[in-house]
Design a protein around this motif. Sequence first.
Motif, PDB file in Angstrom:
ATOM      1  N   THR A   1       0.831  -1.209   0.000  1.00 26.93           N
ATOM      2  CA  THR A   1       0.000   0.000   0.000  1.00 26.93           C
ATOM      3  C   THR A   1       0.868   1.264   0.000  1.00 26.93           C
ATOM      4  O   THR A   1       0.474   2.287  -0.555  1.00 26.93           O
ATOM      5  CB  THR A   1      -0.942   0.022   1.208  1.00 26.93           C
ATOM      6  OG1 THR A   1      -0.180  -0.122   2.407  1.00 26.93           O
ATOM      7  CG2 THR A   1      -1.967  -1.120   1.121  1.00 26.93           C
ATOM      8  N   GLY A   2       2.039   1.178   0.562  1.00 25.40           N
ATOM      9  CA  GLY A   2       2.948   2.323   0.577  1.00 25.40           C
ATOM     10  C   GLY A   2       3.496   2.678  -0.784  1.00 25.40           C
ATOM     11  O   GLY A   2       4.114   3.733  -0.948  1.00 25.40           O
ATOM     12  N   ASP A   3       3.273   1.828  -1.771  1.00 22.94           N
ATOM     13  CA  ASP A   3       3.700   2.142  -3.139  1.00 22.94           C
ATOM     14  C   ASP A   3       2.692   3.040  -3.848  1.00 22.94           C
ATOM     15  O   ASP A   3       2.968   3.544  -4.931  1.00 22.94           O
ATOM     16  CB  ASP A   3       3.875   0.854  -3.959  1.00 22.94           C
ATOM     17  CG  ASP A   3       4.986  -0.034  -3.428  1.00 22.94           C
ATOM     18  OD1 ASP A   3       4.856  -1.277  -3.538  1.00 22.94           O
ATOM     19  OD2 ASP A   3       5.992   0.500  -2.905  1.00 22.94           O
ATOM     20  N   SER A   4       1.536   3.243  -3.234  1.00 20.71           N
ATOM     21  CA  SER A   4       0.515   4.101  -3.840  1.00 20.71           C
ATOM     22  C   SER A   4       1.060   5.518  -3.972  1.00 20.71           C
ATOM     23  O   SER A   4       1.485   6.133  -2.985  1.00 20.71           O
ATOM     24  CB  SER A   4      -0.752   4.115  -2.980  1.00 20.71           C
ATOM     25  OG  SER A   4      -1.340   2.848  -2.945  1.00 20.71           O
ATOM     26  N   ALA A   5       1.081   6.024  -5.188  1.00 18.93           N
ATOM     27  CA  ALA A   5       1.681   7.326  -5.475  1.00 18.93           C
ATOM     28  C   ALA A   5       1.524   7.598  -6.958  1.00 18.93           C
ATOM     29  O   ALA A   5       1.061   6.751  -7.727  1.00 18.93           O
ATOM     30  CB  ALA A   5       3.161   7.341  -5.111  1.00 18.93           C
ATOM     31  N   VAL A   6       1.951   8.791  -7.346  1.00 19.47           N
ATOM     32  CA  VAL A   6       2.100   9.101  -8.766  1.00 19.47           C
ATOM     33  C   VAL A   6       3.572   8.919  -9.118  1.00 19.47           C
ATOM     34  O   VAL A   6       4.455   9.436  -8.425  1.00 19.47           O
ATOM     35  CB  VAL A   6       1.657  10.543  -9.080  1.00 19.47           C
ATOM     36  CG1 VAL A   6       1.955  10.891 -10.532  1.00 19.47           C
ATOM     37  CG2 VAL A   6       0.172  10.720  -8.783  1.00 19.47           C
ATOM     38  N   TYR A   7       3.825   8.186 -10.171  1.00 22.42           N
ATOM     39  CA  TYR A   7       5.190   7.934 -10.625  1.00 22.42           C
ATOM     40  C   TYR A   7       5.457   8.783 -11.865  1.00 22.42           C
ATOM     41  O   TYR A   7       4.734   8.707 -12.855  1.00 22.42           O
ATOM     42  CB  TYR A   7       5.402   6.444 -10.897  1.00 22.42           C
ATOM     43  CG  TYR A   7       5.394   5.663  -9.609  1.00 22.42           C
ATOM     44  CD1 TYR A   7       4.190   5.257  -9.029  1.00 22.42           C
ATOM     45  CD2 TYR A   7       6.575   5.372  -8.931  1.00 22.42           C
ATOM     46  CE1 TYR A   7       4.175   4.575  -7.822  1.00 22.42           C
ATOM     47  CE2 TYR A   7       6.569   4.691  -7.724  1.00 22.42           C
ATOM     48  CZ  TYR A   7       5.361   4.300  -7.170  1.00 22.42           C
ATOM     49  OH  TYR A   7       5.337   3.633  -5.964  1.00 22.42           O
ATOM     50  N   LEU A   8       6.485   9.588 -11.746  1.00 18.76           N
ATOM     51  CA  LEU A   8       6.817  10.545 -12.800  1.00 18.76           C
ATOM     52  C   LEU A   8       8.080  10.121 -13.529  1.00 18.76           C
ATOM     53  O   LEU A   8       9.059   9.688 -12.909  1.00 18.76           O
ATOM     54  CB  LEU A   8       7.043  11.930 -12.187  1.00 18.76           C
ATOM     55  CG  LEU A   8       5.859  12.557 -11.459  1.00 18.76           C
ATOM     56  CD1 LEU A   8       6.320  13.778 -10.666  1.00 18.76           C
ATOM     57  CD2 LEU A   8       4.782  12.957 -12.445  1.00 18.76           C
ATOM     58  N   CYS A   9       8.037  10.288 -14.817  1.00 16.34           N
ATOM     59  CA  CYS A   9       9.201  10.043 -15.665  1.00 16.34           C
ATOM     60  C   CYS A   9       9.674  11.394 -16.198  1.00 16.34           C
ATOM     61  O   CYS A   9       8.845  12.219 -16.629  1.00 16.34           O
ATOM     62  CB  CYS A   9       8.799   9.118 -16.805  1.00 16.34           C
ATOM     63  SG  CYS A   9      10.057   8.876 -18.064  1.00 16.34           S
ATOM     64  N   ALA A  10      10.958  11.648 -16.153  1.00 16.48           N
ATOM     65  CA  ALA A  10      11.507  12.918 -16.638  1.00 16.48           C
ATOM     66  C   ALA A  10      12.714  12.650 -17.508  1.00 16.48           C
ATOM     67  O   ALA A  10      13.552  11.803 -17.170  1.00 16.48           O
ATOM     68  CB  ALA A  10      11.907  13.799 -15.456  1.00 16.48           C
ATOM     69  N   VAL A  11      12.799  13.358 -18.609  1.00 14.77           N
ATOM     70  CA  VAL A  11      13.913  13.181 -19.533  1.00 14.77           C
ATOM     71  C   VAL A  11      14.649  14.502 -19.688  1.00 14.77           C
ATOM     72  O   VAL A  11      14.027  15.553 -19.894  1.00 14.77           O
ATOM     73  CB  VAL A  11      13.423  12.689 -20.914  1.00 14.77           C
ATOM     74  CG1 VAL A  11      14.586  12.584 -21.893  1.00 14.77           C
ATOM     75  CG2 VAL A  11      12.730  11.344 -20.768  1.00 14.77           C
ATOM     76  N   GLU A  12      15.956  14.442 -19.569  1.00 12.67           N
ATOM     77  CA  GLU A  12      16.770  15.642 -19.702  1.00 12.67           C
ATOM     78  C   GLU A  12      17.343  15.727 -21.107  1.00 12.67           C
ATOM     79  O   GLU A  12      17.937  14.768 -21.597  1.00 12.67           O
ATOM     80  CB  GLU A  12      17.924  15.631 -18.695  1.00 12.67           C
ATOM     81  CG  GLU A  12      18.776  16.893 -18.749  1.00 12.67           C
ATOM     82  CD  GLU A  12      19.968  16.839 -17.831  1.00 12.67           C
ATOM     83  OE1 GLU A  12      20.371  15.738 -17.416  1.00 12.67           O
ATOM     84  OE2 GLU A  12      20.524  17.921 -17.520  1.00 12.67           O
ATOM     85  N   GLY A  13      17.142  16.882 -21.737  1.00 15.30           N
ATOM     86  CA  GLY A  13      17.768  17.145 -23.020  1.00 15.30           C
ATOM     87  C   GLY A  13      19.066  17.881 -22.808  1.00 15.30           C
ATOM     88  O   GLY A  13      19.530  18.064 -21.682  1.00 15.30           O
ATOM     89  N   ASP A  14      19.612  18.338 -23.886  1.00 17.20           N
ATOM     90  CA  ASP A  14      20.941  18.925 -23.820  1.00 17.20           C
ATOM     91  C   ASP A  14      20.867  20.440 -23.750  1.00 17.20           C
ATOM     92  O   ASP A  14      21.635  21.135 -24.386  1.00 17.20           O
ATOM     93  CB  ASP A  14      21.729  18.488 -25.060  1.00 17.20           C
ATOM     94  CG  ASP A  14      23.218  18.760 -24.899  1.00 17.20           C
ATOM     95  OD1 ASP A  14      23.907  18.820 -25.920  1.00 17.20           O
ATOM     96  OD2 ASP A  14      23.668  18.937 -23.755  1.00 17.20           O
ATOM     97  N   THR A  15      19.926  20.963 -22.969  1.00 15.95           N
ATOM     98  CA  THR A  15      19.714  22.410 -22.958  1.00 15.95           C
ATOM     99  C   THR A  15      19.706  22.949 -21.535  1.00 15.95           C
ATOM    100  O   THR A  15      18.780  23.589 -21.100  1.00 15.95           O
ATOM    101  CB  THR A  15      18.391  22.780 -23.646  1.00 15.95           C
ATOM    102  OG1 THR A  15      17.332  21.988 -23.086  1.00 15.95           O
ATOM    103  CG2 THR A  15      18.457  22.548 -25.128  1.00 15.95           C
ATOM    104  N   GLY A  16      20.740  22.653 -20.785  1.00 12.60           N
ATOM    105  CA  GLY A  16      20.906  23.302 -19.497  1.00 12.60           C
ATOM    106  C   GLY A  16      19.952  22.859 -18.424  1.00 12.60           C
ATOM    107  O   GLY A  16      19.206  23.683 -17.903  1.00 12.60           O
TER     108      GLY A  16
END
Lengths: 111, 113
Positions: free
Chosen positions: A81-96
């Motif tokens: 139950t502690g895994d309940s959450a929103v999971y976000l994916c983020a990708v970094e480009g080459d722009t600072g």
Amino acid sequence: EDKVVQSPLSLVVHEGDTVTLNCSYEVTNFRSLLWYKQEKKAPTFLFMLTSSGIEKKSGRLSSILDKKELFSILNITATQTGDSAVYLCAVEGDTGNQFYFGTGTSLTVIP
Amino acid sequence: KAGVTQTPRYLIKTRGQQVTLSCSPISGHRSVSWYQQTPGQGLQFLFEYFSETQRNKGNFPGRFSGRQFSNSRSEMNVSTLELGDSALYLCASSLQGFTGELFFGEGSRLTVL
């Protein structure tokens, strides 16, 4: 246009189930992909992936990146139950240090 | 070690007003970035500062501005508030501002009436 798409948008499972969350991306000059967990507060860091095919593991969570097919998956085994959450994916480009985020996958684990 | 601190945590404004949000990064972190989080759009990049210089800016109107001080603390300002500016504003800091983990604050929740 750079974008990150996560699927599914939401997921309801029972404790003990295994889940797979998906993240696909189209980002110019990819540098890294990060996974975050967000409960009702600040997103907390889970994994950073930069190389294809190398699995990162932390307890029941694992993640892998495919830079050829431009996606990543986050696996959670024996969910709690502690895994309940929103999971976000983020990708970094080459722009600072600019990260492109998906809208997240909302995971609900039912006892 | 103290985390990223954002103030205020909650605020309510009316259309046309302006607002200033503050972010204190983790000690030693020189990069501070700001994100707007809304239910429909997710997290959207506003801007990033490194050593008092804005290095990158997202696709937001000029009403959104920011700055960073010599101690790495950062502020963002939104002028002439619109209803659509209601959101959670998240600040994140990182050590050098290159590939690496972002450390997030708990956010400032802005409601525009």
